[in-house]
Design an enzyme around this catalytic site. Structure first.
Site, PDB file in Angstrom:
ATOM      1  CE  LYS A 105      -3.430  -1.154  -0.580  1.00 43.73           C
ATOM      2  NZ  LYS A 105      -3.800  -1.938  -1.808  1.00 43.73           N
ATOM      3  CG  HIS A 169       4.267  -6.111  -1.365  1.00 49.88           C
ATOM      4  ND1 HIS A 169       4.398  -4.796  -1.750  1.00 49.88           N
ATOM      5  CD2 HIS A 169       3.022  -6.482  -1.756  1.00 49.88           C
ATOM      6  CE1 HIS A 169       3.282  -4.401  -2.347  1.00 49.88           C
ATOM      7  NE2 HIS A 169       2.441  -5.407  -2.376  1.00 49.88           N
ATOM      8  CB  SER A 199      -3.645   2.500   2.199  1.00 47.00           C
ATOM      9  OG  SER A 199      -3.855   1.918   0.952  1.00 47.00           O
TER      10      SER A 199
HETATM   11  S1  PPS Z   1      -0.492  -3.002  -3.182  1.00 50.46           S
HETATM   12  O1  PPS Z   1      -1.768  -3.772  -3.099  1.00 50.46           O
HETATM   13  O2  PPS Z   1       0.286  -3.177  -1.965  1.00 50.46           O
HETATM   14  O3  PPS Z   1       0.262  -3.286  -4.384  1.00 50.46           O
HETATM   15  O4  PPS Z   1      -1.001  -1.478  -3.232  1.00 50.46           O
HETATM   16  P1  PPS Z   1      -0.127  -0.234  -3.717  1.00 50.46           P
HETATM   17  O5  PPS Z   1      -0.266  -0.104  -5.170  1.00 50.46           O
HETATM   18  O6  PPS Z   1       1.238  -0.290  -3.143  1.00 50.46           O
HETATM   19  O7  PPS Z   1      -0.867   0.964  -2.995  1.00 50.46           O
HETATM   20  C1  PPS Z   1      -2.224   1.267  -3.219  1.00 50.46           C
HETATM   21  C2  PPS Z   1      -2.398   2.711  -2.795  1.00 50.46           C
HETATM   22  O8  PPS Z   1      -1.833   3.559  -3.796  1.00 50.46           O
HETATM   23  C3  PPS Z   1      -2.840   4.421  -4.307  1.00 50.46           C
HETATM   24  N1  PPS Z   1      -2.555   4.734  -5.721  1.00 50.46           N
HETATM   25  C4  PPS Z   1      -2.349   5.988  -6.178  1.00 50.46           C
HETATM   26  N2  PPS Z   1      -2.325   7.176  -5.528  1.00 50.46           N
HETATM   27  C5  PPS Z   1      -2.122   8.296  -6.281  1.00 50.46           C
HETATM   28  N3  PPS Z   1      -1.947   8.268  -7.627  1.00 50.46           N
HETATM   29  C6  PPS Z   1      -1.965   7.094  -8.309  1.00 50.46           C
HETATM   30  N4  PPS Z   1      -1.815   7.092  -9.629  1.00 50.46           N
HETATM   31  C7  PPS Z   1      -2.177   5.880  -7.572  1.00 50.46           C
HETATM   32  N5  PPS Z   1      -2.248   4.567  -7.899  1.00 50.46           N
HETATM   33  C8  PPS Z   1      -2.481   3.898  -6.760  1.00 50.46           C
HETATM   34  C9  PPS Z   1      -4.129   3.640  -4.092  1.00 50.46           C
HETATM   35  O9  PPS Z   1      -5.256   4.455  -4.192  1.00 50.46           O
HETATM   36  C10 PPS Z   1      -3.874   3.107  -2.686  1.00 50.46           C
HETATM   37  O10 PPS Z   1      -3.908   4.134  -1.697  1.00 50.46           O
HETATM   38  P2  PPS Z   1      -5.202   4.556  -0.864  1.00 50.46           P
HETATM   39  O11 PPS Z   1      -4.701   5.501   0.189  1.00 50.46           O
HETATM   40  O12 PPS Z   1      -5.778   3.323  -0.269  1.00 50.46           O
HETATM   41  O13 PPS Z   1      -6.111   5.235  -1.839  1.00 50.46           O
END
Ligand code: PPS
Length: 358
Positions: A105, A169, A199
């Protein structure tokens, strides 16, 4: 036995709901055949029944503790993931393989999409044709249903002449040797630990592959003690940060907050790190394609395909808020103070400084 009982209960509930729906909505007589056809065709009820038939919504009760040969302990969603993580150590990695790593996340999907586009001439049309899971396989991901290492299967079928962008991860200490020794490049993204916790909490509710997070304060306590998948945020981030200080030629370290503040600047830095020359136009195209709004609507990056497989994503979104500072809506004053103390204890000598609002 419980499974059979639940399936039977689901069937009875579905039939009652449909019958009530019929009584309320239909004034005309229908015959038995029509009734049965309705029962089988009504999508919401079929979805309900099919969900009950899928073992991946039966959540694990506990995370799986994997112990590596060197004694390193790692918490993973299940034994199947541990088997995949072990097999990952034995694969052949090529010099141009890239691994994108993070604590869950932290912005992994975001960095994956950016990096994929940097490596593929900013071809957003091609990017949208195929899910990110298949363009950038998740190394240790395994199916809970049939014991198969999904990420490794994709990697094994990869065309020989095509560069591989791998997601993980895994903590630095458990990466395959090629990624610990500089044979391949590593891109690490970290995010302020309070937003990660929020998140991860919401992801835990919708992601049936992990134990249910319980209520917010219970989850926060588990997060602080490191008793969750992938263990302690502090250890994960600190180790990659330390390795980055020592090996800047093959490890790139960035943060979710830096991506939020200056997406274009980060695209330029990552392409320099990878030795890729992009035109200004290509940088603009990637920046536009990788905004939260754009990636949330894009089926190849928003994981909405998982909804259709009953994986728990049904009424929630993987792309949730995409903001810096949502932690303020969840941490109480006391929780915040306690967390700040814990951060200080764990990170005071690290030299790392996270932004908690922008
Ligand atoms: S995972 O499942 O661990 O691979 O998730 P990960 O991709 O690391 O994290 C998901 C969070 O990243 C946000 N996200 C973004 N934020 C801003 N801009 C872009 N383009 C973007 N893409 C993914 C996603 O909404 C999750 O955060 P939260 O706070 O839950 O919204």
């Amino acid at each position: 036995m419980m499974y059979v009982i639940w399936t039977a209960i689901a069937g009875i509930v579905a039939a009652i709901l449909l019958y009530i729906d019929y009584l309320l909505n239909s004034m005309e007589e229908i015959d038995r055949m029509e009734f049965e056809a309705k029962l089988y065709l009504r999508p919401s009820i079929v979805q309900l029944l099919s969900n009950f038939n899928k073992s991946d919504i039966i959540r694990p009760k506990k995370v799986y503790r994997m112990i590596y040969d060197n004694g390193f302990e790692l918490l993973l969603p299940s034994r199947e993931w541990a088997v995949a993580a072990k097999e990952a150590l034995t694969l052949d990695y090529k010099n141009d393989d890239i691994i994108v790593s993070s604590f869950p996340k932290s912005g992994t999907t975001w960095i994956q999409e950016i990096t994929w586009l940097i490596c593929n001439n900013a071809d957003t049309v091609d990017a949208q044709k195929c899910s990110l899971l298949n363009r950038s396989p998740f190394l240790e991901m395994a199916s809970l249903r049939n014991n198969s290492a999904l990420g490794i299967q994709v990697l094994k079928k990869w065309p020989k002449n095509k560069q591989r962008l791998i997601k993980t991860h895994l903590p630095f200490e458990t990466l395959p040797e090629a990624f610990q020794t500089g044979k391949c490049k590593v891109i690490y993204v970290a995010r302020n630990p309070k937003d990660v916790c929020v998140s991860l909490y919401y992801f835990g509710i919708i992601n049936a592959a992990v134990p249910h997070p319980g209520n917010w304060s219970t989850f926060l306590a588990s997060y602080c003690s490191g008793e969750i998948i992938y263990g302690s945020w502090f250890s994960h981030v600190k180790e990659y940060w330390k390795k980055f200080q020592e090996n800047k030629s093959w490890i790139y370290f960035t943060t979710y907050e830096d991506l939020t503040k200056d997406l274009r600047g980060q695209i330029i830095s990552i392409s320099k790190f990878l030795g890729k020359n992009l035109t200004d136009k290509q940088i603009d195209v990637i920046a536009e394609h990788c905004t939260f709004e754009s990636m949330s609507k894009n089926k190849s990056t928003n994981y909405s395909h998982l909804t259709d497989r009953g994986s728990g994503f049904k009424n929630a979104k993987f792309m949730r808020k995409g903001k810096v500072g949502d932690w303020k809506n969840h941490f109480t004053l006391n929780e915040n103070e306690a967390f700040d103390n814990l951060y200080e204890e764990n990170m005071k000598d690290s030299g790392l400084d996270f932004k908690y609002e922008i």
